[in-house]
Design an enzyme around this catalytic site. Structure first.
Site, short mmCIF file in Angstrom:
data_model
loop_
_atom_site.label_atom_id
_atom_site.label_comp_id
_atom_site.label_asym_id
_atom_site.label_seq_id
_atom_site.Cartn_x
_atom_site.Cartn_y
_atom_site.Cartn_z
CG HIS A 264 37.54 44.46 35.26
ND1 HIS A 264 36.65 45.35 34.73
CD2 HIS A 264 37.95 45.00 36.43
CE1 HIS A 264 36.53 46.39 35.54
NE2 HIS A 264 37.30 46.21 36.58
CD GLU A 265 40.13 43.26 39.17
OE1 GLU A 265 40.95 44.18 39.37
OE2 GLU A 265 38.92 43.39 39.42
CG HIS A 268 42.01 47.73 37.28
ND1 HIS A 268 41.67 49.05 37.14
CD2 HIS A 268 40.84 47.08 37.56
CE1 HIS A 268 40.34 49.18 37.32
NE2 HIS A 268 39.83 48.00 37.57
CD GLU A 294 36.43 50.03 36.84
OE1 GLU A 294 35.80 48.97 36.72
OE2 GLU A 294 37.38 50.15 37.65
ZN ZN Z 1 37.78 47.69 38.07
#
Ligand code: ZN
Length: 500
Positions: A264-265, A268, A294
């Site tokens: 997830h990170e 980003h 996101e």
């Molecule tokens: Zn996030």
């Protein structure tokens, strides 16, 4: 380019340097700083924030902006120069609307209220937190008034994190999602349930870390321009385009937390590493909005990272790393386990299917607070009623209900991006695989270059040049739509639970 524009760029570079120095301090605070440093670090960060705010909102900066605006007025909307001036103007006008007095009160409230919230959550004591939640509502209203809005107070708040979007836009998006997702969730819950015990076993932390790094490096996160550290609440932070850092946390008895958290990170992170260099040193060299940011973390974590194709490539390596845990577990069992749907109380632990319902509930209650339909004292009951309606589960206490998130200890309006990210991510994905039909097969081979390059070209390099509605339209040729996301959910969870 003529001189005022260059002078503006130079000023922005200086302000950006101050902000990024603050970001280094913030990263350090959440990773390696000893607990004793917290008081002085707060003061150091406040000094840098005041310095940069003063330089950015001063009359002299406004004059420079006027001159630069005049110089670029004939340039194309898409040009870097016109975009930098346009977005800087917007940021300037917004920041000037908040008085130093209001900013000071917001900061003091955040600090005091967060401490009260931590204890109230521990003690499951909503009445202790209620007066501070009331202040959050009052200060949010005051902030909305200061920014100004035409229609609804929430419009002013959402415009900060999702430029150009309104409460009505969100109500339409959330309304369609709710209509489609509530029955889907009810149907899935009525089917035979998935056994995810394979994920809940002892997993050596050092091996988890090595495997997580291997995966995100293969996805395309560049460790020459980044690093991965440990923290309590994982986040990504960009200190420059060439220094974008990730953090994660490990549960020694649960594989998903760090593995999918790191993916997830890294989504980003790849977004920030992919910024166009012509935007460096300006406020445009970061993700376009909370929802757009996101969209990338969720695309890489969920659409790519929880797909069967992805695990066809990586499961053998996982089995070599954890032979005792998954050596004899079929790939299909593992794939079902990582996609288990289970309505639960806590937002940050929610699965991909139920997550949006947690966001809708908060969005609706925030509007009810702001528009006077809900009193703070009635919040716990309103929370339970909506949980029951959307997810069919009711938290047994407020610690797992209204007190669970830190957001309401500071400000309303911070949740929408989490839901929008799912919608934008699926819409981008549908377009990416329409443009480049080889992407799914490449993923099955553990190759992600084609997808990453498409995202870089179409999304990452633009930074904050375009607002969410503009970017979605430019990239997909269509306005924001929930349909790709619903199609994606139905197809994916039909694989897990049978035809939906
Ligand atoms: Zn996030």
């Amino acid at each position: 380019m003529a001189s005022s524009y260059e002078a503006l760029r130079e000023r922005l570079r200086t302000i950006n340097n101050i902000n990024k120095a603050g970001a280094v301090l913030a990263w350090d605070q959440q990773t390696y700083m000893p607990p004793g440093g917290v008081h002085d670090r707060g003061a150091q960060l406040a000094t840098l924030a005041q310095l940069s705010h003063g330089m950015f909102t001063g009359d002299d900066f406004g004059e420079l902006l006027d001159l630069a605006e005049d110089e670029v007025k004939d340039l194309a909307y898409e040009s870097d120069e016109a975009s930098i001036v346009r977005v800087t103007r917007r940021d300037f006008e917004k920041q000037r609307k908040l008085s130093a007095d209001l900013v000071g009160r917001l900061r003091r409230h955040a600090t005091e209220s967060r401490n009260v919230w931590v204890k109230a959550r521990q003690d499951d004591d909503f009445p202790a937190f209620a007066p501070f939640l009331q202040q959050t509502v009052d200060l949010s209203r005051e902030t909305a008034d200061a920014y100004g809005y035409e229609d609804r107070p929430y419009d002013a708040l959402v415009d900060v994190t999702e430029p150009g979007m309104t409460t009505a836009d969100l109500e339409e998006i959330f309304g369609t999602l709710r209509e489609q997702q509530v029955p889907l969730i009810k149907e899935i819950v009525s089917r035979p349930q998935v056994d995810d015990s394979v994920l809940h076993q002892p997993y050596d932390e050092a091996k988890q870390e090595a495997f997580g790094k291997l995966v995100v490096g293969r996805l395309g996160y560049d460790f020459n321009r980044g690093r991965l550290d440990r923290t309590v609440h994982p986040f990504e932070i960009a200190l420059s385009i060439d220094d974008v850092r990730l953090t994660t946390r490990y549960d020694p008895n649960f594989l998903s937390m760090s593995l999918f958290g790191t993916m997830h990170e890294s989504g980003h992170g790849m977004y920030e590493q992919g910024m166009g260099r012509e935007l460096a040193g300006t406020g445009l060299a970061r993700g376009g909005s909370a929802g757009l940011h996101e969209s990338q973390s969720r695309l890489w974590e969920n659409i790519v990272g929880r797909s069967l194709r992805f695990w066809k490539a990586f499961y053998p390596e996982l089995q070599r790393t954890f032979p005792d845990q998954v050596g004899n577990v079929p790939l299909e069992t593992f794939h079902k386990a990582i996609n288990k749907v289970h309505p639960s109380f806590i937002r940050v632990e929610a699965d991909e299917m139920t997550y949006n319902m947690h966001i809708m509930l908060r969005f609706e209650l925030e509007n009810d607070f702001l528009e006077g339909r809900l009193e703070v004292r009635d919040a716990p009951e309103a929370w339970r009623a909506r949980m029951d309606e959307y997810l069919g589960v009711v938290p047994p206490n407020d610690r797992e209900g209204v007190l669970q998130d830190t957001h309401w200890s500071t400000m309303l309006g911070g949740f929408a991006g989490y839901c929008l990210g799912n919608v934008f991510g699926a819409q981008f994905w549908e377009k990416a695989i329409a443009d480049r039909s080889g992407i799914p097969d490449e993923i099955e081979q553990g190759e992600f270059g084609s997808l990453l390059e498409w995202l870089q070209q179409n999304i990452y390099r633009h930074g904050r040049k375009y607002q969410p509605k503009e970017l979605v339209q430019r990239v997909t040729g269509k306005p924001i739509s929930t349909q790709p996301y619903i199609r994606y959910l139905k197809a994916k969870f039909s694989e897990i639970y049978g035809p939906l």
